[in-house]
Design a protein around this motif. Sequence first.
Motif, PDB file in Angstrom:
ATOM      1  N   ASP A 141      21.792  38.003  46.262  1.00 21.94           N
ATOM      2  CA  ASP A 141      22.354  37.923  44.920  1.00 21.94           C
ATOM      3  C   ASP A 141      23.751  38.525  44.937  1.00 21.94           C
ATOM      4  O   ASP A 141      24.243  38.997  45.960  1.00 21.94           O
ATOM      5  CB  ASP A 141      21.463  38.632  43.884  1.00 21.94           C
ATOM      6  CG  ASP A 141      21.258  40.114  44.197  1.00 21.94           C
ATOM      7  OD1 ASP A 141      21.965  40.658  45.074  1.00 21.94           O
ATOM      8  OD2 ASP A 141      20.396  40.736  43.562  1.00 21.94           O
ATOM      9  N   GLY A 142      24.428  38.467  43.793  1.00 22.92           N
ATOM     10  CA  GLY A 142      25.740  39.079  43.660  1.00 22.92           C
ATOM     11  C   GLY A 142      26.882  38.197  44.107  1.00 22.92           C
ATOM     12  O   GLY A 142      26.733  36.994  44.335  1.00 22.92           O
ATOM     13  N   ASP A 143      28.077  38.802  44.250  1.00 23.52           N
ATOM     14  CA  ASP A 143      29.263  38.072  44.670  1.00 23.52           C
ATOM     15  C   ASP A 143      30.233  39.026  45.363  1.00 23.52           C
ATOM     16  O   ASP A 143      30.037  40.240  45.374  1.00 23.52           O
ATOM     17  CB  ASP A 143      29.937  37.382  43.475  1.00 23.52           C
ATOM     18  CG  ASP A 143      30.449  38.359  42.412  1.00 23.52           C
ATOM     19  OD1 ASP A 143      30.934  39.455  42.770  1.00 23.52           O
ATOM     20  OD2 ASP A 143      30.375  38.033  41.218  1.00 23.52           O
ATOM     21  N   ARG A 144      31.295  38.478  45.945  1.00 25.16           N
ATOM     22  CA  ARG A 144      32.397  39.254  46.511  1.00 25.16           C
ATOM     23  C   ARG A 144      33.697  38.604  46.078  1.00 25.16           C
ATOM     24  O   ARG A 144      33.794  37.369  45.986  1.00 25.16           O
ATOM     25  CB  ARG A 144      32.322  39.318  48.040  1.00 25.16           C
ATOM     26  CG  ARG A 144      31.080  40.018  48.563  1.00 25.16           C
ATOM     27  CD  ARG A 144      31.065  41.502  48.231  1.00 25.16           C
ATOM     28  NE  ARG A 144      29.695  42.001  48.162  1.00 25.16           N
ATOM     29  CZ  ARG A 144      29.355  43.254  47.888  1.00 25.16           C
ATOM     30  NH1 ARG A 144      30.312  44.136  47.606  1.00 25.16           N
ATOM     31  NH2 ARG A 144      28.098  43.612  47.851  1.00 25.16           N
ATOM     32  N   LYS A 145      34.712  39.440  45.822  1.00 25.35           N
ATOM     33  CA  LYS A 145      35.977  38.916  45.337  1.00 25.35           C
ATOM     34  C   LYS A 145      37.100  39.900  45.634  1.00 25.35           C
ATOM     35  O   LYS A 145      36.900  41.115  45.647  1.00 25.35           O
ATOM     36  CB  LYS A 145      35.909  38.653  43.836  1.00 25.35           C
ATOM     37  CG  LYS A 145      35.295  39.769  43.018  1.00 25.35           C
ATOM     38  CD  LYS A 145      35.004  39.287  41.606  1.00 25.35           C
ATOM     39  CE  LYS A 145      34.154  40.294  40.849  1.00 25.35           C
ATOM     40  NZ  LYS A 145      32.721  40.185  41.188  1.00 25.35           N
ATOM     41  N   ALA A 146      38.276  39.357  45.897  1.00 29.36           N
ATOM     42  CA  ALA A 146      39.494  40.155  45.980  1.00 29.36           C
ATOM     43  C   ALA A 146      40.150  40.113  44.614  1.00 29.36           C
ATOM     44  O   ALA A 146      40.433  39.032  44.081  1.00 29.36           O
ATOM     45  CB  ALA A 146      40.427  39.589  47.035  1.00 29.36           C
ATOM     46  N   LEU A 147      40.360  41.301  44.011  1.00 27.46           N
ATOM     47  CA  LEU A 147      40.935  41.405  42.677  1.00 27.46           C
ATOM     48  C   LEU A 147      42.277  42.109  42.722  1.00 27.46           C
ATOM     49  O   LEU A 147      42.519  42.969  43.587  1.00 27.46           O
ATOM     50  CB  LEU A 147      40.016  42.215  41.756  1.00 27.46           C
ATOM     51  CG  LEU A 147      38.706  41.596  41.278  1.00 27.46           C
ATOM     52  CD1 LEU A 147      38.004  42.573  40.343  1.00 27.46           C
ATOM     53  CD2 LEU A 147      38.946  40.272  40.579  1.00 27.46           C
ATOM     54  N   ILE A 148      43.130  41.770  41.769  1.00 28.80           N
ATOM     55  CA  ILE A 148      44.319  42.576  41.542  1.00 28.80           C
ATOM     56  C   ILE A 148      43.846  44.001  41.226  1.00 28.80           C
ATOM     57  O   ILE A 148      42.921  44.201  40.441  1.00 28.80           O
ATOM     58  CB  ILE A 148      45.134  42.013  40.367  1.00 28.80           C
ATOM     59  CG1 ILE A 148      45.581  40.585  40.677  1.00 28.80           C
ATOM     60  CG2 ILE A 148      46.329  42.904  40.053  1.00 28.80           C
ATOM     61  CD1 ILE A 148      46.156  39.855  39.478  1.00 28.80           C
ATOM     62  N   THR A 149      44.454  44.982  41.849  1.00 20.60           N
ATOM     63  CA  THR A 149      43.989  46.359  41.705  1.00 20.60           C
ATOM     64  C   THR A 149      44.008  46.814  40.250  1.00 20.60           C
ATOM     65  O   THR A 149      44.982  46.602  39.525  1.00 20.60           O
ATOM     66  CB  THR A 149      44.876  47.308  42.535  1.00 20.60           C
ATOM     67  OG1 THR A 149      44.867  46.867  43.888  1.00 20.60           O
ATOM     68  CG2 THR A 149      44.364  48.725  42.471  1.00 20.60           C
ATOM     69  N   GLU A 150      42.928  47.441  39.849  1.00 24.16           N
ATOM     70  CA  GLU A 150      42.784  47.925  38.473  1.00 24.16           C
ATOM     71  C   GLU A 150      43.542  49.241  38.302  1.00 24.16           C
ATOM     72  O   GLU A 150      42.948  50.316  38.238  1.00 24.16           O
ATOM     73  CB  GLU A 150      41.302  48.100  38.137  1.00 24.16           C
ATOM     74  CG  GLU A 150      40.528  46.787  38.163  1.00 24.16           C
ATOM     75  CD  GLU A 150      39.040  46.999  37.948  1.00 24.16           C
ATOM     76  OE1 GLU A 150      38.581  48.153  38.029  1.00 24.16           O
ATOM     77  OE2 GLU A 150      38.322  46.017  37.716  1.00 24.16           O
ATOM     78  N   SER A 151      44.850  49.158  38.233  1.00 19.42           N
ATOM     79  CA  SER A 151      45.669  50.349  38.064  1.00 19.42           C
ATOM     80  C   SER A 151      46.864  50.006  37.188  1.00 19.42           C
ATOM     81  O   SER A 151      47.228  48.833  37.040  1.00 19.42           O
ATOM     82  CB  SER A 151      46.145  50.872  39.423  1.00 19.42           C
ATOM     83  OG  SER A 151      47.077  49.981  39.996  1.00 19.42           O
ATOM     84  N   THR A 152      47.462  51.023  36.605  1.00 23.28           N
ATOM     85  CA  THR A 152      48.612  50.778  35.736  1.00 23.28           C
ATOM     86  C   THR A 152      49.793  50.226  36.507  1.00 23.28           C
ATOM     87  O   THR A 152      50.650  49.545  35.940  1.00 23.28           O
ATOM     88  CB  THR A 152      49.023  52.079  35.026  1.00 23.28           C
ATOM     89  OG1 THR A 152      49.275  53.080  36.017  1.00 23.28           O
ATOM     90  CG2 THR A 152      47.931  52.550  34.090  1.00 23.28           C
ATOM     91  N   GLY A 153      49.844  50.483  37.806  1.00 20.91           N
ATOM     92  CA  GLY A 153      50.961  49.994  38.602  1.00 20.91           C
ATOM     93  C   GLY A 153      50.805  48.566  39.059  1.00 20.91           C
ATOM     94  O   GLY A 153      51.791  47.943  39.469  1.00 20.91           O
TER      95      GLY A 153
END
Length: 809
Positions: free
Chosen positions: A86-98
């Motif tokens: 189950d589930g998934d994997r993904k590359a995300l834009i970093t969750e940061s203010t920068g």
Amino acid sequence: MNKYRRRTAFLGVGTLTAGLLLTSPQSAEAANLVLNPGFETAGGGDGMPYCWEKSGWGDNDYDFTTTSDAHSGSKAMKVTVTRRVDGDRKALITESTGCAPVVTAGKQYDLGLWYKTTTPDANITLFRHDATAGWQYWTDLKTLEMQGSWTQATVRTPEVPAGTDRITWGVSVYGTGSATTDDYTMDQVPDTLPPATCTATAEECANGRWDVLPTQNPVRSMHSVVLNNGKVLLIAGSGNSQEQFDAGTFTSAVYDPVAGTYKVIPTPKDMFCSGHIQLQDGRVLVLSGNKAFPAADGSHGYEGYKDSYIFDPKTETYSKTNDLNDGHWYPSATELGNGDVISFGGLREDSTGSVTAEYWSDAQQKWLPLSQVNQTWSYWGLYPSMVLMQDGRLFYTGSHVFGNNIPGTGSAIYDYGANTITSVPGLQNKDQRDQSASVLLPPAQDQKVLTIGGGNIDTNPDANRLTDIIDLKAANPVYTVGPQIPQGTVDLGNGPVAETGSQGKMYVSAVVLPDGTVLETGGGLHNRANPVHEASIFDPATTTFDPVAADPQARGYHSSSFLLPDGRVMSTGDNPGNGTWNHNVSIYTPPYLLKGTRPTITSVIDTEWEYGDTQTITVDRPIAKAELIRPAAVTHSSDPNQRFVDLPLSVNGNTVDLNVTSNPNLAPPGWYMLFAVDANGVPSVAKWVHLQGPSALTTDTASAHVHSFADSLEGKVTKPGKKRASQPVSPTISGCDRHYGTINVCVPTVFPAEVKKTTAARCTWLRQNDYGRLKVNGKDDPLGLDPDKDGVACGKGDVKTVKPVGKQG
């Protein structure tokens, strides 16, 4: 802990700092809000490029690789899943203010990327940062078709919700295989539509308009089903009329909103208070109904039969199916993601409560035998509102019909596969939600449910103003207090007066509208009495009610309201306790139809849709959103299948690609109304499209991207109990004392609290509510309405006494 917290075993937010960078950050491209869109700038020690992070959840084996197989430049990102439970994997834009792009509430953004995939199970997934609640999943936008060479994908976000300051996004891989991506883009959609111009009076443009149609509904219909040809099936059966029941006169009608005409349809049995639901092929499944009316001596109450029928919109005829396993007067009916139907509750053939769950197999076109259906032997009550969740479980909202709620917290999640019930807390005054309304708020992807109002015919208090909202995306969902519904006027027997204090309404109708709001309308203050004239529009984005024009007709017990394909709302019915019926039909024109020219869907390339599809339409001018709305199948304030499914856009001028969810639990198979809506909230007239069922979910097509919401439930878990035949139920469950008047009349077993416990006061209340002459059936007079024992309640000799009567109410 919610396993959808996507960075388990990965770097946390904020750990990528300047000191970890291997090279200087790459500037964003002109108008591109994505930093390092081509992965060219290296990042920290985890091997991810600058401003990108590893993300995902679940039981799977995976790999993140910066590869030289790029669309442009020298680098691209490859995410591979080699084993998946189950589930998934993904590359995300970093969750940061920068790194996470800054966004403006109310605006939309066009996202784009280039990709190659070896799996059909890849999706552009979007997250948002709420200034109060922090980072959270927002929605899936687009399923990526398998591609062996570089292909561009574009998609437009919905309007950014209030309180959102940043977003992040990427490609989720939720099946075995890989997705290689490069050259991400993101830019704000410019405003292209001038403000709307009011085309009616200022009052109508603000609050809409009600019109009472010149032609009355010819049947006493309490069930309304919008058919896939735009007509409306109005089912009456006997219409709660003993005379018609005894004569075997059972009716339905088909209403044509375009022509304004009715056609009365022969009806094989008394479908009064049956269950009904559209099957995926557009036919209507009708289950159970009324086998017998209650006896005046209390020997039995209403009885439900086992018969089941299918109505065919093409031939406008009924045909019989196999029987249910039990009788079910007032049953639920919920379509599952595979096209099957599950049903709970109601009264059996002997007037007791049914504890038998019923299961319709769409493949076999029949009700399955008891041995093939999971059973908990639980009694869910009458018309229990069971909403399908995005993972296939059912949420019992707490909305029901007649008397008290189920024991415990009054709401629950039922897992059919595990055959377990888990209580869900937070529902206010659970035993005063009789004939409240529950609705899955727009869009269905948000998985939020609103309950509205309610009362209790057993104790007959003033109906309430309560609302409750639950977010089923939470790890441990809990109802939270919503805003109270606005107050209107109530007719207490001497004409309309303003509601006061905590007075609200039961018999609530809730209708999902194509602009993404919900109309609540109709209602009454007490058991089949005292109509409330009030309507308002609930906006899920702001969690507020806006009072609008009220239906001039009384709409209490046995009324229904529903969306027509032209964007208007139709309201019909009302069956007060004196046994009369309101045959007048009202049509509500919402404010969005008074804002000038409507957008038009000029073509739909294909009306046969499959999950994960990209479908193309053309429009005559820019639109801001499009959605599928499931046609109504409503009765007794209940339509648990009503839903609004967002279709993210990919826009190229007046040609618009609509991205269909890969998850059939969000949009169960069947016929839907397709609306296109402009930036001013003005909808088109709907087109009908057919979202195909299980055949669209074969092994060579995309599987459903199911998220791990509501996966850490802390409520009490109930497993199947001992097999039993039924639940004892009082023969007065309908709140009517059958010792008085004809069977069509409902003298309440308990009078409203403000009515003094004297014969004179009770008779005054009955007179104010137009009950007329009431014969006493038999020798018993439990409400003390016939002190002179002449066999007629509330006669001249009866009201002379002011002594308290025996039965309290």
